[in-house]
Write a protein that holds these residues in place. Structure first.
Motif, PDB file in Angstrom:
ATOM      1  N   THR A  36       0.885  -1.432   0.102  1.00 29.40           N
ATOM      2  CA  THR A  36      -0.113  -0.543   0.484  1.00 29.40           C
ATOM      3  C   THR A  36       1.001   1.599  -0.327  1.00 29.40           C
ATOM      4  OG1 THR A  36      -1.590  -1.214   0.911  1.00 29.40           O
ATOM      5  CG2 THR A  36      -1.660   1.227   0.757  1.00 29.40           C
ATOM      6  N   LEU A  37       1.834   1.510   0.735  1.00 25.50           N
ATOM      7  CA  LEU A  37       3.047   2.371   1.031  1.00 25.50           C
ATOM      8  C   LEU A  37       4.012   2.447  -0.367  1.00 25.50           C
ATOM      9  CD1 LEU A  37       3.788   2.345   4.826  1.00 25.50           C
ATOM     10  CD2 LEU A  37       2.578   3.886   3.374  1.00 25.50           C
ATOM     11  N   SER A  38       3.794   1.751  -0.896  1.00 26.33           N
ATOM     12  CA  SER A  38       4.619   2.062  -2.258  1.00 26.33           C
ATOM     13  C   SER A  38       3.851   2.101  -3.751  1.00 26.33           C
ATOM     14  CB  SER A  38       4.935   0.558  -2.744  1.00 26.33           C
ATOM     15  OG  SER A  38       3.317  -0.386  -3.700  1.00 26.33           O
ATOM     16  N   GLU A  39       2.098   2.684  -3.864  1.00 24.88           N
ATOM     17  CA  GLU A  39       1.473   2.966  -4.288  1.00 24.88           C
ATOM     18  C   GLU A  39       1.272   4.581  -4.368  1.00 24.88           C
ATOM     19  OE1 GLU A  39      -1.885   1.347  -3.554  1.00 24.88           O
ATOM     20  OE2 GLU A  39      -1.113  -0.415  -4.520  1.00 24.88           O
ATOM     21  N   LEU A  40       2.363   5.550  -3.199  1.00 20.66           N
ATOM     22  CA  LEU A  40       2.394   7.016  -2.920  1.00 20.66           C
ATOM     23  C   LEU A  40       2.679   7.500  -3.927  1.00 20.66           C
ATOM     24  CD1 LEU A  40       3.284   7.201   0.560  1.00 20.66           C
ATOM     25  CD2 LEU A  40       1.233   7.072  -0.090  1.00 20.66           C
ATOM     26  N   PHE A  93     -18.885   2.055  23.120  1.00 18.93           N
ATOM     27  CA  PHE A  93     -19.825   2.224  24.275  1.00 18.93           C
ATOM     28  C   PHE A  93     -20.779   2.866  24.250  1.00 18.93           C
ATOM     29  CE2 PHE A  93     -15.834   0.210  27.116  1.00 18.93           C
ATOM     30  CZ  PHE A  93     -15.872  -1.103  27.215  1.00 18.93           C
ATOM     31  N   LYS A  94     -20.414   4.111  23.232  1.00 24.95           N
ATOM     32  CA  LYS A  94     -21.523   4.814  22.829  1.00 24.95           C
ATOM     33  C   LYS A  94     -22.150   4.631  21.289  1.00 24.95           C
ATOM     34  CE  LYS A  94     -19.059   9.173  25.107  1.00 24.95           C
ATOM     35  NZ  LYS A  94     -18.369  10.259  24.678  1.00 24.95           N
ATOM     36  N   GLY A  95     -21.914   3.653  21.616  1.00 22.40           N
ATOM     37  CA  GLY A  95     -22.513   2.774  19.881  1.00 22.40           C
ATOM     38  C   GLY A  95     -21.905   2.695  18.714  1.00 22.40           C
ATOM     39  N   ALA A  96     -20.844   3.663  18.913  1.00 20.27           N
ATOM     40  CA  ALA A  96     -20.561   4.181  17.777  1.00 20.27           C
ATOM     41  C   ALA A  96     -18.924   3.145  17.362  1.00 20.27           C
ATOM     42  CB  ALA A  96     -20.080   5.918  17.481  1.00 20.27           C
ATOM     43  N   PHE A  97     -18.507   2.607  16.170  1.00 17.74           N
ATOM     44  CA  PHE A  97     -17.616   1.327  15.573  1.00 17.74           C
ATOM     45  C   PHE A  97     -16.412   2.196  14.838  1.00 17.74           C
ATOM     46  CE2 PHE A  97     -15.937  -2.276  14.031  1.00 17.74           C
ATOM     47  CZ  PHE A  97     -15.528  -2.754  14.967  1.00 17.74           C
ATOM     48  N   VAL A  98     -15.610   3.188  16.063  1.00 24.33           N
ATOM     49  CA  VAL A  98     -14.588   3.943  15.713  1.00 24.33           C
ATOM     50  C   VAL A  98     -13.527   3.308  15.589  1.00 24.33           C
ATOM     51  CG1 VAL A  98     -16.551   5.843  14.835  1.00 24.33           C
ATOM     52  CG2 VAL A  98     -15.271   6.001  16.487  1.00 24.33           C
ATOM     53  N   GLY A  99     -11.989   3.983  15.246  1.00 24.97           N
ATOM     54  CA  GLY A  99     -10.936   3.551  15.627  1.00 24.97           C
ATOM     55  C   GLY A  99      -9.495   4.832  16.206  1.00 24.97           C
ATOM     56  N   GLU A 100      -8.723   4.459  16.573  1.00 27.38           N
ATOM     57  CA  GLU A 100      -8.002   5.729  17.169  1.00 27.38           C
ATOM     58  C   GLU A 100      -6.666   5.604  17.083  1.00 27.38           C
ATOM     59  OE1 GLU A 100      -7.522   6.100  21.216  1.00 27.38           O
ATOM     60  OE2 GLU A 100      -8.207   4.629  21.923  1.00 27.38           O
ATOM     61  N   ASP A 125      -3.506  12.572  -1.260  1.00 29.55           N
ATOM     62  CA  ASP A 125      -5.044  12.689  -0.395  1.00 29.55           C
ATOM     63  C   ASP A 125      -4.412  12.002   0.811  1.00 29.55           C
ATOM     64  OD1 ASP A 125      -6.693  13.120   1.622  1.00 29.55           O
ATOM     65  OD2 ASP A 125      -8.442  12.865  -0.474  1.00 29.55           O
ATOM     66  N   TRP A 126      -3.829  12.070   1.835  1.00 31.46           N
ATOM     67  CA  TRP A 126      -3.151  11.252   2.797  1.00 31.46           C
ATOM     68  C   TRP A 126      -4.462  10.438   3.120  1.00 31.46           C
ATOM     69  CZ3 TRP A 126       2.403  10.103   2.481  1.00 31.46           C
ATOM     70  CH2 TRP A 126       2.975  10.251   1.580  1.00 31.46           C
ATOM     71  N   ARG A 127      -5.640  11.548   2.997  1.00 32.03           N
ATOM     72  CA  ARG A 127      -6.355   9.934   4.225  1.00 32.03           C
ATOM     73  C   ARG A 127      -6.489   8.696   3.011  1.00 32.03           C
ATOM     74  NH1 ARG A 127     -10.567  15.241   3.716  1.00 32.03           N
ATOM     75  NH2 ARG A 127      -9.687  14.880   1.460  1.00 32.03           N
ATOM     76  N   GLU A 128      -6.469   8.976   1.840  1.00 32.25           N
ATOM     77  CA  GLU A 128      -6.455   6.839   1.384  1.00 32.25           C
ATOM     78  C   GLU A 128      -5.706   6.237   1.218  1.00 32.25           C
ATOM     79  OE1 GLU A 128      -9.504   6.824  -0.850  1.00 32.25           O
ATOM     80  OE2 GLU A 128      -9.704   8.783  -0.024  1.00 32.25           O
ATOM     81  N   PRO A 129      -4.171   6.273   1.668  1.00 38.00           N
ATOM     82  CA  PRO A 129      -3.504   5.420   2.299  1.00 38.00           C
ATOM     83  C   PRO A 129      -4.388   4.973   3.428  1.00 38.00           C
ATOM     84  CG  PRO A 129      -2.151   7.286   2.225  1.00 38.00           C
ATOM     85  CD  PRO A 129      -3.155   7.708   1.848  1.00 38.00           C
ATOM     86  N   VAL A 130      -5.044   6.389   4.900  1.00 37.82           N
ATOM     87  CA  VAL A 130      -5.010   5.453   6.210  1.00 37.82           C
ATOM     88  C   VAL A 130      -5.674   5.071   5.862  1.00 37.82           C
ATOM     89  CG1 VAL A 130      -5.501   6.819   7.818  1.00 37.82           C
ATOM     90  CG2 VAL A 130      -3.760   6.986   6.276  1.00 37.82           C
ATOM     91  N   LYS A 131      -6.906   4.560   5.125  1.00 41.94           N
ATOM     92  CA  LYS A 131      -8.647   4.455   4.625  1.00 41.94           C
ATOM     93  C   LYS A 131      -7.553   2.791   4.445  1.00 41.94           C
ATOM     94  CE  LYS A 131     -11.229   7.881   3.111  1.00 41.94           C
ATOM     95  NZ  LYS A 131     -11.999   8.994   2.268  1.00 41.94           N
ATOM     96  N   LYS A 132      -6.837   2.341   3.805  1.00 37.08           N
ATOM     97  CA  LYS A 132      -6.607   1.789   3.712  1.00 37.08           C
ATOM     98  C   LYS A 132      -5.953   0.013   4.172  1.00 37.08           C
ATOM     99  CE  LYS A 132      -5.991   2.397  -1.621  1.00 37.08           C
ATOM    100  NZ  LYS A 132      -4.784   2.494  -3.354  1.00 37.08           N
ATOM    101  N   LEU A 133      -4.801   1.256   5.086  1.00 34.55           N
ATOM    102  CA  LEU A 133      -4.146   0.472   5.831  1.00 34.55           C
ATOM    103  C   LEU A 133      -5.094  -0.033   7.177  1.00 34.55           C
ATOM    104  CD1 LEU A 133      -1.084   2.913   6.061  1.00 34.55           C
ATOM    105  CD2 LEU A 133      -1.312   0.076   4.865  1.00 34.55           C
ATOM    106  N   PHE A 134      -6.427   0.721   7.243  1.00 36.66           N
ATOM    107  CA  PHE A 134      -7.212   0.671   8.615  1.00 36.66           C
ATOM    108  C   PHE A 134      -8.333   0.646   8.285  1.00 36.66           C
ATOM    109  CE2 PHE A 134      -8.627   2.757  12.698  1.00 36.66           C
ATOM    110  CZ  PHE A 134      -8.055   1.223  13.562  1.00 36.66           C
ATOM    111  N   PRO A 135      -9.279  -0.380   8.416  1.00 41.06           N
ATOM    112  CA  PRO A 135     -10.953  -0.290   7.691  1.00 41.06           C
ATOM    113  C   PRO A 135     -11.776   0.820   8.696  1.00 41.06           C
ATOM    114  CG  PRO A 135     -10.563  -2.071   8.776  1.00 41.06           C
ATOM    115  CD  PRO A 135      -8.976  -1.833   9.280  1.00 41.06           C
TER     116      PRO A 135
END
Length: 357
Positions: A36-40, A93-100, A125-135
């Motif tokens: 994934t990081l090679s596609e930047l 615990f608040k009903g949201a399935f998100v990450g940190e 757009d650095w958000r795109e590789p992050v999305k691929k690395l973390f669902p």
């Protein structure tokens, strides 16, 4: 008896498969991350190792390195010793399935004047590789012991302006009413400016706005002017013996427009050092002129030089990312506003016209 033996064999087989899966998974993920990081665009990334933590729904990236592939920027664009990506259990615990994401011991290098091209992370757009690395959608981001550098290799001496010991926290990046009282995300950061100065940064913004929608304030204080001597020599052709530098910025963006001000503050400035070095006549007069400008704008009872520079206008590209706006704003403020200079925009004819009016 035969059934018990059969169940035991099946259990052992499943256990073996589970162990094999557990041992193989880090290698599979490591290969996926590096691919994934090679596609930047214009950059390449590499990770040394991956740890999987299935129980808490997380994995850790060790020794992340992102470099520019074109030209020579001398230093990597981004380095991180450890990056931990996990489920944000408080949000669950608040009903949201998100990450940190928690990033430890990292450095970000903006470079100008490198051989071939500048290094600012553009065209990605650095958000795109992050999305691929973390669902999962990332709702919280924390940086521990970070550094941010601005390096200029096109001048002499080379410039390295930096923030260190950075602790930054970003919350509500998913823009969720379940997790926050407002739909606005916020980022706060503190740390050191150069060796001994301090800085504070606060940003409130809408991460999903089509054009930058934000409210920002930042300040740098108690920075000894001597720590900026390479900066002064390179851009202003002078150096200082003593003094303290501060910089204050407020800005807001909405509907493609931006408005704010920059306020530099210099206290107890001492430019000339005739006892310690022999100056040529031209150099001596130039440094005397710089000190003279300081005297003009100085608040004499407090031995302080201060001014306030307001700005406003429309962005050339209303869909530009808010990060680009902020970095350009701070960079331009530091370089173009901090140095005392004469613009040569006022002359006697203008003064005569004003008198006639």
């Amino acid at each position: 008896m035969k059934k018990k033996r059969l169940y035991l064999k099946i259990s052992l087989i499943l256990l073996g498969l589970l162990i094999a899966f557990r041992l193989a998974l880090p290698y599979v993920v490591l290969r996926y991350v590096n691919n994934t990081l090679s596609e930047l665009n214009g950059y390449k990334g590499h990770v040394d190792d991956i740890d999987i933590h299935l129980i808490r729904g997380a994995y850790a990236i060790h020794h992340l390195n992102i470099e520019k592939t074109e030209g020579k920027a001398y230093v990597p664009f981004f380095l991180a010793e450890k990056t931990d990506l996990s489920v944000q259990w408080k949000a669950l615990f608040k009903g949201a399935f998100v990450g940190e994401v928690i990033i430890n011991n990292c450095a970000l290098n903006f470079v100008t004047g490198g051989k071939g091209a500048n290094q600012d992370g553009g065209n990605n757009d650095w958000r795109e590789p992050v999305k691929k690395l973390f669902p999962l959608k990332i709702n919280r981001l924390e940086v521990l012991n970070g550094e941010i550098h601005y390096r200029d290799y096109s001048v002499k001496p080379d410039i390295n302006l930096y923030l260190q010991s950075v602790h930054a926290v970003a919350n509500n990046l998913t823009n969720s009413e379940k997790l926050s009282k407002t739909m606005v995300a916020d980022i706060t950061a503190t740390g050191k400016a150069m060796k001994t100065g301090t800085f504070n940064f606060n940003l409130h913004f809408d991460p999903y706005a089509e054009s930058p929608y934000f409210d920002m304030d930042a300040k740098m204080e108690k920075l000894p002017a001597t720590e900026l001597n390479d900066f002064f020599k390179a851009y202003g052709k002078f150096d200082v013996q003593e003094g303290t530098v501060g910089l204050y910025i407020e800005a807001a963006g909405k509907d493609g427009g931006i408005k704010g001000y920059v306020k530099p503050l210099i206290e107890n400035l001492n430019v000339l050092k005739p006892k310690e070095e022999k100056l040529g006549p031209i150099r001596f007069l130039y440094e005397a002129a710089i000190e003279g400008l300081g005297e003009i704008f100085k608040n004499h009872p407090k031995d302080r030089i201060a001014t306030k520079v307001p700005f406003s206008g429309q962005l050339d590209n209303p869909k530009i990312q808010v990060w680009t706006v902020i970095t350009n704003l701070i960079s331009n403020a530091f370089i173009k506003v901090l140095l005392p200079n004469i613009d040569n925009t006022i002359n006697m004819k203008d003064n005569d016209k004003s008198k006639k009016k």
